[in-house]
Write an enzyme that holds these catalytic residues in place. Structure first.
Site, mmCIF file in Angstrom:
data_model
loop_
_atom_site.group_PDB
_atom_site.id
_atom_site.type_symbol
_atom_site.label_atom_id
_atom_site.label_comp_id
_atom_site.label_asym_id
_atom_site.label_seq_id
_atom_site.Cartn_x
_atom_site.Cartn_y
_atom_site.Cartn_z
ATOM 1 N N VAL A 11 39.141 33.086 35.848
ATOM 2 C CA VAL A 11 38.444 32.300 34.833
ATOM 3 C C VAL A 11 38.076 33.164 33.627
ATOM 4 O O VAL A 11 38.391 32.822 32.480
ATOM 5 C CB VAL A 11 37.184 31.634 35.435
ATOM 6 C CG1 VAL A 11 36.294 31.061 34.345
ATOM 7 C CG2 VAL A 11 37.602 30.537 36.403
ATOM 8 N N THR A 121 31.119 28.479 38.875
ATOM 9 C CA THR A 121 30.750 27.224 39.541
ATOM 10 C C THR A 121 29.477 27.458 40.345
ATOM 11 O O THR A 121 29.472 28.274 41.273
ATOM 12 C CB THR A 121 31.904 26.775 40.461
ATOM 13 O OG1 THR A 121 33.072 26.612 39.658
ATOM 14 C CG2 THR A 121 31.577 25.462 41.164
ATOM 15 N N LYS A 152 43.159 25.066 36.244
ATOM 16 C CA LYS A 152 43.847 25.221 37.528
ATOM 17 C C LYS A 152 44.583 26.549 37.518
ATOM 18 O O LYS A 152 45.264 26.855 36.531
ATOM 19 C CB LYS A 152 44.938 24.172 37.762
ATOM 20 C CG LYS A 152 44.598 22.751 37.500
ATOM 21 C CD LYS A 152 45.791 21.866 37.842
ATOM 22 C CE LYS A 152 46.800 21.721 36.703
ATOM 23 N NZ LYS A 152 46.274 21.165 35.474
ATOM 24 N N CYS A 261 38.638 27.765 45.385
ATOM 25 C CA CYS A 261 37.641 26.797 44.892
ATOM 26 C C CYS A 261 37.355 25.637 45.843
ATOM 27 O O CYS A 261 36.209 25.460 46.261
ATOM 28 C CB CYS A 261 38.077 26.271 43.536
ATOM 29 S SG CYS A 261 38.005 27.545 42.263
HETATM 30 N N1 LIG Z 1 39.867 30.450 40.106
HETATM 31 C C1 LIG Z 1 39.791 29.234 39.608
HETATM 32 O O1 LIG Z 1 40.778 28.504 39.545
HETATM 33 C C2 LIG Z 1 38.482 28.696 39.116
HETATM 34 C C3 LIG Z 1 38.483 27.517 38.350
HETATM 35 C C4 LIG Z 1 37.274 27.032 37.877
HETATM 36 C C5 LIG Z 1 36.076 27.682 38.193
HETATM 37 N N2 LIG Z 1 36.116 28.799 38.967
HETATM 38 C C6 LIG Z 1 34.842 29.471 39.253
HETATM 39 O O2 LIG Z 1 34.706 30.551 38.324
HETATM 40 C C7 LIG Z 1 34.059 31.658 38.948
HETATM 41 C C8 LIG Z 1 34.959 32.891 38.894
HETATM 42 O O3 LIG Z 1 36.130 32.600 39.633
HETATM 43 P P1 LIG Z 1 37.416 33.549 39.590
HETATM 44 O O4 LIG Z 1 38.474 32.894 40.398
HETATM 45 O O5 LIG Z 1 37.694 33.922 38.189
HETATM 46 O O6 LIG Z 1 36.846 34.814 40.375
HETATM 47 P P2 LIG Z 1 37.510 36.263 40.544
HETATM 48 O O7 LIG Z 1 37.043 36.756 41.844
HETATM 49 O O8 LIG Z 1 38.962 36.188 40.239
HETATM 50 O O9 LIG Z 1 36.827 37.111 39.363
HETATM 51 C C9 LIG Z 1 35.492 37.481 39.334
HETATM 52 C C10 LIG Z 1 35.385 38.802 38.580
HETATM 53 O O10 LIG Z 1 34.014 39.125 38.387
HETATM 54 C C11 LIG Z 1 33.868 40.534 38.523
HETATM 55 N N3 LIG Z 1 32.466 40.834 38.780
HETATM 56 C C12 LIG Z 1 31.721 40.592 39.874
HETATM 57 N N4 LIG Z 1 30.448 41.025 39.712
HETATM 58 C C13 LIG Z 1 30.388 41.544 38.467
HETATM 59 C C14 LIG Z 1 29.366 42.154 37.708
HETATM 60 N N5 LIG Z 1 28.135 42.310 38.197
HETATM 61 N N6 LIG Z 1 29.647 42.583 36.469
HETATM 62 C C15 LIG Z 1 30.885 42.441 35.952
HETATM 63 N N7 LIG Z 1 31.901 41.863 36.625
HETATM 64 C C16 LIG Z 1 31.665 41.432 37.867
HETATM 65 C C17 LIG Z 1 34.811 40.886 39.646
HETATM 66 O O11 LIG Z 1 35.139 42.254 39.649
HETATM 67 C C18 LIG Z 1 36.002 39.991 39.316
HETATM 68 O O12 LIG Z 1 36.929 40.644 38.469
HETATM 69 C C19 LIG Z 1 33.716 31.193 40.361
HETATM 70 O O13 LIG Z 1 32.433 30.650 40.352
HETATM 71 C C20 LIG Z 1 34.726 30.089 40.614
HETATM 72 O O14 LIG Z 1 34.282 29.147 41.550
HETATM 73 C C21 LIG Z 1 37.290 29.324 39.414
#
Ligand SMILES: NC(=O)c1ccc[n+]([C@@H]2O[C@H](COP(=O)([O-])OP(=O)(O)OC[C@H]3O[C@@H](n4cnc5c(N)ncnc54)[C@H](O)[C@@H]3O)[C@@H](O)[C@H]2O)c1
Length: 431
Positions: A11, A121, A152, A261
């Site tokens: 994201v 989320t 997505k 998700c």
């Molecule tokens: N993946 C999807 O398709 C999607 C779609 C919509 C919403 N979301 C939501 O968005 C959020 C992120 O999802 P994602 O799939 O991108 O997660 P991800 O695990 O791919 O990425 C999260 C990132 O945050 C970093 N991080 C964690 N703690 C940190 C901190 N204290 N400081 C700086 N960086 C930090 C991690 O190193 C990682 O790179 C979640 O809540 C998820 O539910 C995801």
């Protein structure tokens, strides 16, 4: 505008690159140094179509930078997006440690007015918790916004650039206006920007994912019934999808939903509803059906072979869906564990998820370099993820490579009559 995006996962990195593409100055922050090093070299730590090029172009234009230094990023930005993980906690609720930790760290270095936008989320009430934390840490003025993300994986850049809608939860008029301006270029074609209170915005995201998961589980049940009554779920699906009240998307039966998700968000909505004294009964059924569906393909194989002990099964597709390298909660994991538990050998192939698969299975399965290599000496093929390259394979070559021509199609990709004519024993879902 000067923006910071904290968390450079699926994201955060997509959002950061897309905002930069529209001319904003974006600094992406991550606490994973290896990721930031990679990004600074122009490489990206995940597979997402179109993203690498976008990152490369905006880095070259100096509109997109990467850092582990959160305080510096906060100082130079007017808007700070929080896009870190909200994994499933032990009790099923969303674990907010990362989100609240970032909010606290942002607050500690703030000076002047900042808009703190939660893109992760999160359950209803999180905006309020973020507000409290920030207020405790700083006397600087600020607004908290809830801006859930609906992209997505596999089409994330497209979805972010051309969203169906943008949801902005904000109580403060200044933040509402700023966010509406920020998203204006993304919604030129008429997609609505829905401005609402934070609680409604937070609930939107869970409700959307829960509804999509429910459609999948519903269709998986229709597939079960189709098999029992001798109907073809494909025909039923087409007729359902043609109804404008229903629509054709997300009606494909298969091997169950997975990914980072749906499973955790369904669980989190169940848990947060229960915490308020409400039993979200439909969601319990959605989960239960999904768990059963992930085991169904293995049960079919067991039915066919009697025992799977000593059988070699080729698995095509490991990622939780095509066009991603993400294996989080992928149905392939449950299927492969089921096969290994039943004594089968697994030869697996995925176009992008091989590294992720190695982290999950180690040396318990064999990894093929190409799809056809996985078929060598196989007693059966299980098609688990419907990547394009599996859609029109060379069936004659497949037959030559396999010990026996048996295909379990977990995604209803192949034509039943054609498979029979080609001499395959063919099993699919609800047909
Ligand atoms: N993946 C999807 O398709 C999607 C779609 C919509 C919403 N979301 C939501 O968005 C959020 C992120 O999802 P994602 O799939 O991108 O997660 P991800 O695990 O791919 O990425 C999260 C990132 O945050 C970093 N991080 C964690 N703690 C940190 C901190 N204290 N400081 C700086 N960086 C930090 C991690 O190193 C990682 O790179 C979640 O809540 C998820 O539910 C995801």
């Amino acid at each position: 505008m000067r923006l910071a995006v904290v968390g450079t996962g699926y994201v955060g990195l997509v959002a950061g690159a897309c905002f930069a593409e529209h001319g904003h100055d974006v600094v992406c922050v991550d606490n994973n140094e290896a990721k930031v090093r990679l990004l600074r070299r122009g490489r990206i730590p995940l597979y997402e179509p179109g993203l690498e090029e976008l990152v490369r172009r905006n880095r070259a234009e100096k509109r997109l930078t990467f850092t582990t230094n959160l305080p510096a990023a906060v100082r130079q930005s007017a808007v700070i997006f929080i896009a870190v993980g909200t994994p499933q906690g032990e009790d099923g609720s969303a674990d907010l440690d990362q989100v609240l930790g970032v909010a606290r760290d942002v607050a500690r270095t703030m000076s002047g007015y900042k808009v703190i936008v939660n893109k992760s989320t999160v359950p209803v009430g999180t905006a309020g918790r973020v507000r409290e934390i920030v207020r405790r840490e700083t006397t600087s003025p600020f607004s908290v916004v809830s801006n859930p993300e609906f992209l997505k994986q596999g089409a994330a850049v497209d979805d972010f650039m051309k969203p169906d809608r943008v949801v902005i939860g904000a109580e403060d008029p200044r933040a509402r206006e700023l966010m509406t301006t920020l998203y204006a270029p993304f919604t030129r074609t008429g997609a609505p920007v829905l401005v609402m209170d934070c609680a409604s915005a937070e609930l939107c995201k869970y409700a959307a994912n829960a509804m999509l998961a429910a459609r999948i589980s519903f269709m998986n049940e229709v597939a079960r019934v189709s098999e029992l009554v001798g109907a073809d779920v494909d025909q039923v699906r087409r007729a359902l999808g043609a109804d404008r009240r229903i629509g054709p998307a997300f009606l494909f039966p298969g091997v169950g939903y997975g990914g980072s998700c749906f499973p955790k968000d369904v669980k989190a909505l169940l848990t947060s509803s229960a915490a308020k004294g409400y039993d979200f009964r439909i969601l319990r059924a959605v989960e239960e059906v999904n768990e059963a569906q992930k085991r169904w393909l293995v049960l079919k194989m067991q039915d066919h072979f009697g025992s799977l002990k000593g059988r070699t099964i080729a698995v095509w597709g490991l990622a939780f869906k095509p066009k991603t390298d993400d294996m989080r909660e992928a149905p392939a994991m449950a299927i492969i564990e089921g096969l290994l538990g039943a004594g089968a050998r697994v030869q697996a192939y995925d176009p992008e998820a091989m590294a992720a698969a190695r982290r999950v299975f180690g040396d318990r399965i064999t990894y093929a370099r190409r799809g056809y290599e996985a078929l060598s000496g196989a007693d059966a093929l299980a098609l688990v993820t419907e990547w394009h390259e599996f859609r029109e394979p060379d069936f004659a070559k497949m037959r030559r490579l396999m010990r026996s021509p048996v295909v379990f199609d977990g995604r209803n990709v192949y034509n039943r009559d054609q498979m029979k004519a080609l001499g395959f024993e063919y099993f699919s879902v609800g047909r």
